[in-house]
Design a protein around this motif. Structure first.
Motif, PDB file in Angstrom:
ATOM      1  N   TYR A 135       3.131  -3.782  -9.148  1.00 54.14           N
ATOM      2  CA  TYR A 135       3.729  -4.060  -7.551  1.00 54.14           C
ATOM      3  C   TYR A 135       3.127  -2.916  -7.194  1.00 54.14           C
ATOM      4  O   TYR A 135       3.632  -1.320  -6.844  1.00 54.14           O
ATOM      5  CB  TYR A 135       5.162  -4.227  -8.074  1.00 54.14           C
ATOM      6  CG  TYR A 135       5.476  -4.089  -6.343  1.00 54.14           C
ATOM      7  CD1 TYR A 135       4.925  -5.484  -5.912  1.00 54.14           C
ATOM      8  CD2 TYR A 135       6.477  -3.196  -5.932  1.00 54.14           C
ATOM      9  CE1 TYR A 135       5.704  -5.836  -4.651  1.00 54.14           C
ATOM     10  CE2 TYR A 135       6.723  -3.587  -4.491  1.00 54.14           C
ATOM     11  CZ  TYR A 135       6.239  -4.783  -3.516  1.00 54.14           C
ATOM     12  OH  TYR A 135       6.817  -5.424  -2.259  1.00 54.14           O
ATOM     13  N   VAL A 136       1.882  -3.193  -6.381  1.00 52.66           N
ATOM     14  CA  VAL A 136       1.776  -2.556  -4.651  1.00 52.66           C
ATOM     15  C   VAL A 136       2.316  -2.589  -3.745  1.00 52.66           C
ATOM     16  O   VAL A 136       2.052  -3.348  -3.010  1.00 52.66           O
ATOM     17  CB  VAL A 136       0.199  -2.266  -5.223  1.00 52.66           C
ATOM     18  CG1 VAL A 136       0.197  -1.300  -3.864  1.00 52.66           C
ATOM     19  CG2 VAL A 136       0.270  -1.652  -5.649  1.00 52.66           C
ATOM     20  N   ALA A 137       3.866  -1.735  -3.242  1.00 54.81           N
ATOM     21  CA  ALA A 137       4.320  -2.459  -1.612  1.00 54.81           C
ATOM     22  C   ALA A 137       3.019  -2.116  -0.172  1.00 54.81           C
ATOM     23  O   ALA A 137       1.737  -1.286  -0.828  1.00 54.81           O
ATOM     24  CB  ALA A 137       5.403  -1.236  -1.522  1.00 54.81           C
ATOM     25  N   PRO A 138       3.116  -2.787   0.343  1.00 53.79           N
ATOM     26  CA  PRO A 138       2.894  -2.981   1.679  1.00 53.79           C
ATOM     27  C   PRO A 138       2.856  -1.380   2.375  1.00 53.79           C
ATOM     28  O   PRO A 138       3.867  -0.620   2.313  1.00 53.79           O
ATOM     29  CB  PRO A 138       3.326  -3.496   2.149  1.00 53.79           C
ATOM     30  CG  PRO A 138       3.998  -4.873   2.026  1.00 53.79           C
ATOM     31  CD  PRO A 138       4.323  -4.073   0.835  1.00 53.79           C
ATOM     32  N   GLY A 139       1.162  -0.698   2.813  1.00 51.82           N
ATOM     33  CA  GLY A 139       0.815   0.789   2.669  1.00 51.82           C
ATOM     34  C   GLY A 139       1.758   1.338   1.833  1.00 51.82           C
ATOM     35  O   GLY A 139       0.870   3.082   2.290  1.00 51.82           O
ATOM     36  N   ALA A 140       1.915   1.260   0.420  1.00 48.69           N
ATOM     37  CA  ALA A 140       1.136   1.926  -0.348  1.00 48.69           C
ATOM     38  C   ALA A 140      -0.494   2.380  -1.004  1.00 48.69           C
ATOM     39  O   ALA A 140      -0.568   1.530  -2.207  1.00 48.69           O
ATOM     40  CB  ALA A 140       1.784   1.723  -1.387  1.00 48.69           C
ATOM     41  N   GLN A 141      -1.140   2.863   0.291  1.00 45.81           N
ATOM     42  CA  GLN A 141      -2.558   2.932   0.099  1.00 45.81           C
ATOM     43  C   GLN A 141      -2.920   4.059  -0.612  1.00 45.81           C
ATOM     44  O   GLN A 141      -1.926   3.836  -1.143  1.00 45.81           O
ATOM     45  CB  GLN A 141      -3.197   3.109   1.006  1.00 45.81           C
ATOM     46  CG  GLN A 141      -2.923   2.722   2.529  1.00 45.81           C
ATOM     47  CD  GLN A 141      -3.035   1.104   2.285  1.00 45.81           C
ATOM     48  OE1 GLN A 141      -4.202   0.676   0.872  1.00 45.81           O
ATOM     49  NE2 GLN A 141      -3.087   0.321   3.381  1.00 45.81           N
ATOM     50  N   LYS A 142      -3.976   4.003  -1.712  1.00 49.32           N
ATOM     51  CA  LYS A 142      -4.473   5.103  -2.391  1.00 49.32           C
ATOM     52  C   LYS A 142      -4.115   5.012  -3.366  1.00 49.32           C
ATOM     53  O   LYS A 142      -4.012   6.209  -4.579  1.00 49.32           O
ATOM     54  CB  LYS A 142      -4.387   6.656  -1.931  1.00 49.32           C
ATOM     55  CG  LYS A 142      -5.623   6.306  -0.474  1.00 49.32           C
ATOM     56  CD  LYS A 142      -6.942   6.483  -0.388  1.00 49.32           C
ATOM     57  CE  LYS A 142      -6.870   6.299   0.687  1.00 49.32           C
ATOM     58  NZ  LYS A 142      -9.298   5.638   0.357  1.00 49.32           N
ATOM     59  N   THR A 143      -3.151   3.381  -3.875  1.00 49.49           N
ATOM     60  CA  THR A 143      -2.100   3.390  -5.099  1.00 49.49           C
ATOM     61  C   THR A 143      -3.319   3.260  -5.885  1.00 49.49           C
ATOM     62  O   THR A 143      -4.924   2.378  -5.929  1.00 49.49           O
ATOM     63  CB  THR A 143      -1.462   2.148  -4.880  1.00 49.49           C
ATOM     64  OG1 THR A 143      -0.575   2.234  -5.377  1.00 49.49           O
ATOM     65  CG2 THR A 143      -1.014   2.078  -6.524  1.00 49.49           C
ATOM     66  N   ASP A 144      -3.169   4.247  -7.571  1.00 54.16           N
ATOM     67  CA  ASP A 144      -4.169   4.258  -8.387  1.00 54.16           C
ATOM     68  C   ASP A 144      -2.689   3.369 -10.123  1.00 54.16           C
ATOM     69  O   ASP A 144      -2.207   4.154 -10.003  1.00 54.16           O
ATOM     70  CB  ASP A 144      -5.126   5.474  -8.868  1.00 54.16           C
ATOM     71  CG  ASP A 144      -5.870   5.480 -10.027  1.00 54.16           C
ATOM     72  OD1 ASP A 144      -5.751   4.391 -10.834  1.00 54.16           O
ATOM     73  OD2 ASP A 144      -6.794   6.123 -10.539  1.00 54.16           O
TER      74      ASP A 144
END
Length: 457
Positions: free
Chosen positions: A347-356
């Motif tokens: 799960y990638v939350a809104p605003g969690a940019q540059k997630t890998d």
């Protein structure tokens, strides 16, 4: 299963009507006397939640592939104080130091008791590594800060049970900037047919702290059911580093239910290693919450099932801040009519940019009656990420067997070598040779027994 508000799950857990049977525990068994008001209130609320929630059943999404109708819920009792004195003792090999000749610290959790050792050097640095009851008496200010902060009793029926009735557990607290060189070790030893072993593991690392901690749950194989319900709470502070090795070798009569969650703050890192070869049935919820920018977590797991074992691992990697990294790899092999279930979600939350984020599950099905269910998933609410997943279920490659046989290796030995090689990338992540060798031997023993049975058919 109810989830904490800040985490989005695949679907909302739908509760079913209350089952006619429930556990025989009573509110009088909730230990609220002689503890801090904070802990007392936590346990009272957990008890209320436990009584409100029904037993899980396959109508609930999280339990759709794991049916516990065979669990004799009304037959369990809590261990009496000192019960371990009349039960089998843990074997010596489970208590050996992980490195060198002495432990940095060891907690032995027994039915109705515990034994603790911690080096004076670590104690002088402010490290707390002790059992739950001792922490209640001697470190209530620490326990009040951390209990229930990562895993909520409302997360599910068994989380509430563990929150209300945990009679044993471990509290590890590492102060700011302290690095522990020697690994710490705990063993939850759970013999006794009909006993309910309820545990609560709490790990809290302050900013810049570092430690390696190995926790194992084990029991002898006995004829009859026993129960384990547990909570594991892990907090990794800013710039802190935790390596947590969690091994499960319960006896074949144990029904094992655990709710586990880790949270990692800014630039902290967690290396979380799972190993499971025991129990009759396991339902495990393991969740990684990357809550601070630059935090990272690696989850590595292996499982090996035989006969009628059923192991269900439900994992979640939650990216709740920018520039976070997660990496999950679970591998399993199955014999006889056993079954494994792995459900994973990134799960990638809104605003969690540059997630890998990455997750993979690989399975070897070694018997035509065995079954492996593998369900990866992604839920991405940010637009600058890299997230991948994969899952495989297959048999031993006939070409690999042929190659080894062409080099003079007998077929059964070739199959064992292939299984060993399949698990080796995970085994190498276990940092201690003695522990690694013991689990490799357990896998080999299961393979040999299976091949001998197969030869007799």
């Amino acid at each position: 299963m109810k989830e904490t508000p800040r985490v989005v799950t695949r679907t909302r857990r739908i509760e079913a009507p209350v089952a006619p049977q429930d556990f025989p525990f009573t509110i009088e068994q909730v230990r609220v006397e002689g503890v801090s008001p904070t802990l007392s209130e936590y346990r009272r609320r957990a008890w209320e939640t436990f009584k409100e929630l029904p037993l899980p059943n396959p109508q609930m999404e999280a339990w759709r592939r794991t049916d516990i109708k065979g669990l004799r819920v009304d037959s369990f009792r809590l261990p009496a104080p000192g019960a371990y004195l009349d039960l089998p003792a843990p074997p010596d090999y489970l208590l050996r130091p992980l490195v060198g000749e002495e432990h940095g610290g060891q907690v032995l959790l027994l039915p109705g008791g515990a034994k603790i050792t911690l080096s004076a050097e670590l104690a002088n640095k402010g490290v707390v590594f002790t059992d739950l009851r001792t922490a209640e008496r001697e470190y209530p200010h620490i326990l009040d800060r951390i209990v229930g902060k990562v895993v909520k009793a409302s997360d599910g029926k068994f989380a509430a049970l563990a929150g209300a009735l945990a009679d044993n557990g471990v509290v590890l607290y590492v102060p700011r900037g302290v690095t522990i060189e020697q690994p710490l070790h705990s063993l939850l030893w759970g013999p006794g047919v009909g006993l309910a072993h309820i545990s609560h593991i709490l790990v809290w690392l302050e900013e810049g702290a570092a430690v390696t901690y190995v926790h194992e749950a084990a029991s002898p194989s006995e004829q009859g059911q026993s129960l384990h319900a547990g909570i594991v709470e892990l907090h990794v502070g800013p710039e802190a580093n935790l390596r947590f090795v969690e091994l499960q070798s319960w006896g074949e009569g144990v029904w094992n239910f655990t709710h586990e969650r880790a949270e990692v703050e800014r630039n902290g890192s967690l290396d979380w290693i799972f190993g499971a070869i025991g129990s009759h049935l396991t339902k495990n919820f393991s969740e990684l919450n990357l809550i601070g920018e630059g935090s990272s977590g690696r989850m590595s797991g292996f499982y090996f099932t035989d006969h009628d074992q059923h192991l269900d691992h439900d994992t979640q990697q939650n990216h709740l801040a920018p520039h976070t990294t997660s990496d999950l790899l679970f591998k399993g092999a199955l014999l006889h009519q056993s079954r494994s279930v792995w459900q994973g979600m990134i799960y990638v939350a809104p605003g969690a940019q540059k997630t890998d984020g990455y997750q993979a599950n690989r399975n070897l099905v070694l018997s035509h009656k065995a079954r492996a269910d593998s369900i990866p998933g992604l839920e991405i609410l940010a637009d600058d990420v890299r997230c991948t997943h994969g899952a495989t279920v297959g048999k031993i490659d006939a070409d690999q067997v042929f190659y080894l046989r062409s080099r003079g290796i007998p077929e059964k030995e070739a199959e064992r070598l292939i299984v060993e090689g399949f698990f080796d990338p995970i085994m190498q992540r276990i940092p201690f040779e003695g522990v690694r060798a013991r689990f490799q031997q357990a896998i080999e023993d299961k393979m040999v027994a299976f091949q001998e049975e197969d030869a007799l058919d």
